[in-house]
Scaffold this active site. Sequence first.
Site, PDB file in Angstrom:
ATOM      1  N   LYS A   1     -19.926  74.375  57.588  1.00 51.60           N
ATOM      2  CA  LYS A   1     -18.653  73.723  57.873  1.00 51.60           C
ATOM      3  C   LYS A   1     -19.086  73.435  59.267  1.00 51.60           C
ATOM      4  CE  LYS A   1     -14.438  74.991  55.873  1.00 51.60           C
ATOM      5  NZ  LYS A   1     -13.258  76.056  55.971  1.00 51.60           N
TER       6      LYS A   1
HETATM    7  C1  E4P Z   1     -10.247  75.105  54.977  1.00 47.09           C
HETATM    8  O1  E4P Z   1     -11.432  74.776  54.739  1.00 47.09           O
HETATM    9  C2  E4P Z   1      -9.679  75.737  55.894  1.00 47.09           C
HETATM   10  O2  E4P Z   1     -10.086  76.903  55.842  1.00 47.09           O
HETATM   11  C3  E4P Z   1      -8.108  76.006  55.750  1.00 47.09           C
HETATM   12  O3  E4P Z   1      -7.799  75.418  54.762  1.00 47.09           O
HETATM   13  C4  E4P Z   1      -7.142  75.989  57.065  1.00 47.09           C
HETATM   14  O4  E4P Z   1      -6.303  76.154  56.408  1.00 47.09           O
HETATM   15  P1  E4P Z   1      -5.012  76.713  57.329  1.00 47.09           P
HETATM   16  O5  E4P Z   1      -4.122  75.566  58.101  1.00 47.09           O
HETATM   17  O6  E4P Z   1      -3.742  77.327  56.600  1.00 47.09           O
HETATM   18  O7  E4P Z   1      -5.438  77.611  58.340  1.00 47.09           O
END
Ligand code: E4P
Length: 220
Positions: free
Chosen positions: A84
Amino acid sequence: MRIFLDTANVEHIRHGVRLGVVTGVTTNPSLVSKEGKVDYRKLVEEICAIVPGPVSTEVLGQDVKTMVTEAREIAKWADNVVVKIPASLEGVEATSVLAKENIKVNFTLCFTLNQALLAAEAGARFISPFVGRLDDIGEDGMSVVADIVEYLDYYQLPAQVIAASIRHPQHCLMAARVGAHIATVPYEVLLQMMRHPLTDIGIQRFRDDWNKTMGRGESL
Ligand code: E4P
């Protein structure tokens, strides 16, 4: 639409995979730290061994050199690991470098079509628009997902859209309706997706009717 779990919790991931519906996982530094002070590499390797598909895990660096170095290291941890990279100019540059080395990138913290457009051009395999966080500030997160899906489709680009920051089952339905390739969902949302009070009432009623005539039996 495929379902990924948005968690670093091994038990939850095992359950999702056992159900036969979870084919990938996304983590981030917040989710990993929720699991306590863990060995990051060991945890990711364990998750990668459980999950049949892509497991995204994030770099911590913010400059190109650090992101690329971390990504090259992470890419060695497992065949199904995806790195990521956050949506920034440095992130785009790092993505370009990594794509040329065939390292799979999930372009994360994406909030606009323009960010997604650059990510797709740079060679990201996955693009993760954060729906819930956009909704939180009064924007329409799902319309960004829809725009990105339409854009990739129009230009026949291979990147896949992961609808992320999913907060409730309605988000999943909406993501499927706009053609997201994947929704990454928290464990609790996965459980909620199957729940319905009429199902519970129906199961109970069938059992009561059976028992009235056939006598009590827990199974055939
Ligand atoms: C996606 O890859 C992220 O890990 C995640 O969806 C973030 O979500 P949040 O806004 O609930 O922290």
